[in-house]
Design an enzyme around this catalytic site. Sequence first.
Site, PDB file in Angstrom:
ATOM      1  N   LYS A  66      58.731  41.976   2.553  1.00 41.40           N
ATOM      2  CA  LYS A  66      58.798  41.144   3.707  1.00 41.40           C
ATOM      3  C   LYS A  66      58.784  42.410   4.921  1.00 41.40           C
ATOM      4  O   LYS A  66      59.548  42.654   5.730  1.00 41.40           O
ATOM      5  CB  LYS A  66      59.676  40.514   4.257  1.00 41.40           C
ATOM      6  CG  LYS A  66      60.040  39.292   3.602  1.00 41.40           C
ATOM      7  CD  LYS A  66      59.091  38.261   3.169  1.00 41.40           C
ATOM      8  CE  LYS A  66      57.898  37.463   4.532  1.00 41.40           C
ATOM      9  NZ  LYS A  66      56.465  37.118   3.782  1.00 41.40           N
ATOM     10  N   HIS A 127      55.165  45.059  -5.718  1.00 41.65           N
ATOM     11  CA  HIS A 127      56.543  44.979  -5.257  1.00 41.65           C
ATOM     12  C   HIS A 127      57.423  45.213  -6.411  1.00 41.65           C
ATOM     13  O   HIS A 127      58.617  46.029  -5.847  1.00 41.65           O
ATOM     14  CB  HIS A 127      57.559  43.465  -5.210  1.00 41.65           C
ATOM     15  CG  HIS A 127      56.309  42.696  -3.663  1.00 41.65           C
ATOM     16  ND1 HIS A 127      56.704  43.539  -2.420  1.00 41.65           N
ATOM     17  CD2 HIS A 127      56.402  41.513  -3.391  1.00 41.65           C
ATOM     18  CE1 HIS A 127      56.011  42.293  -1.943  1.00 41.65           C
ATOM     19  NE2 HIS A 127      55.939  41.478  -2.410  1.00 41.65           N
TER      20      HIS A 127
HETATM   21  P1  A3P Z   1      58.482  38.850  10.880  1.00 44.88           P
HETATM   22  O1  A3P Z   1      59.052  38.255   9.885  1.00 44.88           O
HETATM   23  O2  A3P Z   1      59.778  40.013  10.557  1.00 44.88           O
HETATM   24  O3  A3P Z   1      57.506  38.227  12.053  1.00 44.88           O
HETATM   25  P2  A3P Z   1      55.618  41.127   4.349  1.00 44.88           P
HETATM   26  O4  A3P Z   1      53.959  40.732   4.134  1.00 44.88           O
HETATM   27  O5  A3P Z   1      55.273  41.419   3.042  1.00 44.88           O
HETATM   28  O6  A3P Z   1      55.651  39.201   3.681  1.00 44.88           O
HETATM   29  O7  A3P Z   1      56.053  40.903   5.482  1.00 44.88           O
HETATM   30  C1  A3P Z   1      55.425  39.636   6.877  1.00 44.88           C
HETATM   31  C2  A3P Z   1      55.688  40.451   8.103  1.00 44.88           C
HETATM   32  O8  A3P Z   1      55.110  40.842   8.472  1.00 44.88           O
HETATM   33  C3  A3P Z   1      56.729  39.482   8.630  1.00 44.88           C
HETATM   34  O9  A3P Z   1      57.353  39.702  10.009  1.00 44.88           O
HETATM   35  C4  A3P Z   1      55.269  39.073   9.466  1.00 44.88           C
HETATM   36  O10 A3P Z   1      54.774  38.705  10.888  1.00 44.88           O
HETATM   37  C5  A3P Z   1      54.595  40.832   9.420  1.00 44.88           C
HETATM   38  N1  A3P Z   1      53.541  40.814   9.495  1.00 44.88           N
HETATM   39  C6  A3P Z   1      52.180  39.575   9.148  1.00 44.88           C
HETATM   40  N2  A3P Z   1      51.115  40.599  10.003  1.00 44.88           N
HETATM   41  C7  A3P Z   1      51.347  41.384  10.246  1.00 44.88           C
HETATM   42  C8  A3P Z   1      50.219  41.765  10.998  1.00 44.88           C
HETATM   43  N3  A3P Z   1      48.610  41.390  10.937  1.00 44.88           N
HETATM   44  N4  A3P Z   1      50.801  42.698  11.906  1.00 44.88           N
HETATM   45  C9  A3P Z   1      52.136  42.917  11.733  1.00 44.88           C
HETATM   46  N5  A3P Z   1      53.010  42.106  11.181  1.00 44.88           N
HETATM   47  C10 A3P Z   1      52.505  41.635  10.531  1.00 44.88           C
END
Ligand code: A3P
Length: 316
Positions: A66, A127
């Site tokens: 995340k 991860h």
């Molecule tokens: P939020 O839940 O704060 O919106 P991961 O990819 O490691 O699972 O992380 C997920 C987080 O990255 C989520 O944050 C998601 O919305 C955000 N995210 C996904 N795609 C993104 C993008 N293209 N640009 C910026 N943030 C992004």
Amino acid sequence: MAASPHDDGMAEIVISSLPLETRCPPFLLRQYGGFWIPEPLLPVVAAAQTRFKPRPSDVLLASFPKSGTTWLKALAFATLNRVKHPPRHPGHPLRRCNPHDCVKYLEWDDQGDVLEALPSPRLLATHIPYTLLPARVTAVDGGSGGRIVYICRDPKDALVSMWFFTKKKLADEAYTIEEAFELFCDGRAFYGPQWHHVVGYWEASRRRPEEVLFLRYEDMLRDPAGNVRKLAEFMGCGFSGEEEAAGVVQDIVEICSMDALKNMEGNKSGSQRNFRNETFFRKGVAGDWSNHLTPAMAERLDKIAEEALRGSGFTF
Ligand code: A3P
């Protein structure tokens, strides 16, 4: 249940003997090497020590969950493959597939010969904390293990993002932010403690700057194009003058933007091992924690991370 032995002489992991955490849905977690690892992945994490064969041309995208993994996967994939797949092309893989389909996880996908069969240069993700990576990846022997790009995020936003992600998975089961917060503060989260995960890679980036690039989610939001250029240089495929003039960097930023990815058909449907593709895209901002944590909770988490990192030289 026993996982495969490591080739460096470490004893076989008897998973059932490791400390267990049952309160972090949807997985059971086991504490191994100082981190809380999802139990189903432990055999693969252990087996990767012997089975994963790094190549000098590999690029491994690493992150605490995340923290922007999906975004980094999209950006690195689009950057590395921009000649074969020009970002403006209507048939670009990111317009059809989730970024997780484009970049395989070491610990999910190294079940057979899947990773071995990929052509070079391979773009992979993980991860796994730095200290638990296969020894051949972290060996300081001239880079035979390829390069690593790490994305770091403010722990408060990583926690809130993880909580929303988990809640979507749980449907109606109760799981409050207070519960998630207490566990997170105690380091009990997938691959937690988050601050130890981050500092492991940060220290590696200081020791081996040619081989480990440390990026921050918040910096990437502020200056996506600058970070894409940095990423390209690091991966050995910097942008040419012609590409710059043609706006290729901006095209990559655009196709990987939250709005673009969220609205692509491939991300509105489908799933990644029971996680719906759409759940990987929520707000994508810095500081959303302030809508879900009280100032006292934020202060407490900041203090825990600060104390744990004292002396390391790293600050969030
Ligand atoms: P939020 O839940 O704060 O919106 P991961 O990819 O490691 O699972 O992380 C997920 C987080 O990255 C989520 O944050 C998601 O919305 C955000 N995210 C996904 N795609 C993104 C993008 N293209 N640009 C910026 N943030 C992004």
